[in-house]
Motif scaffolding. Structure first.
Motif, mmCIF file in Angstrom:
data_model
loop_
_atom_site.group_PDB
_atom_site.id
_atom_site.type_symbol
_atom_site.label_atom_id
_atom_site.label_comp_id
_atom_site.label_asym_id
_atom_site.label_seq_id
_atom_site.Cartn_x
_atom_site.Cartn_y
_atom_site.Cartn_z
ATOM 1 N N LYS A 2 0.832 -1.192 0.000
ATOM 2 C CA LYS A 2 0.000 0.000 0.000
ATOM 3 C C LYS A 2 0.871 1.249 0.000
ATOM 4 C CE LYS A 2 -3.940 2.013 2.201
ATOM 5 N NZ LYS A 2 -4.959 2.138 1.239
ATOM 6 N N THR A 3 0.550 2.186 -0.885
ATOM 7 C CA THR A 3 1.279 3.447 -0.955
ATOM 8 C C THR A 3 0.359 4.585 -0.535
ATOM 9 O OG1 THR A 3 0.688 3.816 -3.259
ATOM 10 C CG2 THR A 3 2.733 2.622 -2.836
ATOM 11 N N LYS A 4 0.937 5.658 -0.036
ATOM 12 C CA LYS A 4 0.166 6.828 0.377
ATOM 13 C C LYS A 4 0.039 7.851 -0.739
ATOM 14 C CE LYS A 4 1.674 6.325 5.127
ATOM 15 N NZ LYS A 4 2.359 6.941 6.253
ATOM 16 N N ILE A 5 0.606 7.560 -1.888
ATOM 17 C CA ILE A 5 0.628 8.496 -2.999
ATOM 18 C C ILE A 5 -0.511 8.181 -3.957
ATOM 19 C CG2 ILE A 5 2.014 9.315 -4.924
ATOM 20 C CD1 ILE A 5 4.459 8.493 -3.156
ATOM 21 N N VAL A 28 -0.631 6.259 -11.129
ATOM 22 C CA VAL A 28 0.000 5.376 -10.146
ATOM 23 C C VAL A 28 -0.083 3.942 -10.672
ATOM 24 C CG1 VAL A 28 -0.070 4.524 -7.778
ATOM 25 C CG2 VAL A 28 -0.641 6.903 -8.249
ATOM 26 N N LYS A 30 0.259 0.559 -9.357
ATOM 27 C CA LYS A 30 0.337 -0.152 -8.076
ATOM 28 C C LYS A 30 1.027 -1.506 -8.204
ATOM 29 C CE LYS A 30 -3.486 2.149 -5.922
ATOM 30 N NZ LYS A 30 -4.541 2.057 -4.967
ATOM 31 N N ASN A 33 4.719 -0.675 -8.113
ATOM 32 C CA ASN A 33 5.090 0.327 -7.110
ATOM 33 C C ASN A 33 5.785 1.524 -7.756
ATOM 34 O OD1 ASN A 33 4.062 -1.235 -4.996
ATOM 35 N ND2 ASN A 33 5.972 -2.371 -4.843
ATOM 36 N N GLN A 34 5.227 2.008 -8.863
ATOM 37 C CA GLN A 34 5.801 3.124 -9.587
ATOM 38 C C GLN A 34 4.751 4.191 -9.842
ATOM 39 O OE1 GLN A 34 7.350 1.145 -13.080
ATOM 40 N NE2 GLN A 34 9.355 0.918 -12.144
ATOM 41 N N HIS A 66 10.108 4.803 -9.496
ATOM 42 C CA HIS A 66 9.738 4.011 -8.326
ATOM 43 C C HIS A 66 9.331 4.932 -7.181
ATOM 44 C CE1 HIS A 66 10.126 1.017 -5.070
ATOM 45 N NE2 HIS A 66 9.763 0.188 -6.031
ATOM 46 N N TYR A 67 8.297 4.538 -6.434
ATOM 47 C CA TYR A 67 7.761 5.429 -5.402
ATOM 48 C C TYR A 67 8.721 5.658 -4.234
ATOM 49 C CZ TYR A 67 6.676 1.736 -2.044
ATOM 50 O OH TYR A 67 6.767 0.713 -1.139
ATOM 51 N N SER A 68 9.755 4.828 -4.082
ATOM 52 C CA SER A 68 10.731 5.041 -3.025
ATOM 53 C C SER A 68 11.653 6.217 -3.331
ATOM 54 C CB SER A 68 11.571 3.790 -2.789
ATOM 55 O OG SER A 68 12.381 3.527 -3.921
#
Length: 77
Positions: A2-5, A28, A30, A33-34, A66-68
């Motif tokens: 789960k991402t907050k973005i 997004v 999902k 995760n990008q 990547h969301y990181s």
């Protein structure tokens, strides 16, 4: 994971080639995760002609990050 973005959030890129730049999330992904950010990480793709009388062209595409590698600045409601 789960991402907050979410789409429409304002973010800052914290690592990579575009470090320090700001943008808005346009999509997004999902599964990977990008996220795709407007006017950031634009790559060129050369398209070959399909038939002999057609012309090839160059297309600019926004590639995912990547969301990181991003940090949430403001969240849309």
């Amino acid at each position: 994971m789960k991402t907050k973005i979410n789409k429409g959030d304002d973010i800052k890129i914290i690592s990579g080639k575009y470090k320090g730049e700001y943008g808005k999330v346009s999509l997004v992904l999902k599964k990977n995760n990008q996220v795709i950010i407007e006017n950031i990480n634009i790559k060129t793709k050369h398209i070959k002609p399909k038939q002999t009388d057609d012309k090839g062209y160059i297309k600019k595409i926004e590639k995912p990050i990547h969301y990181s590698n991003i940090k949430l600045i403001t969240k849309t409601v």
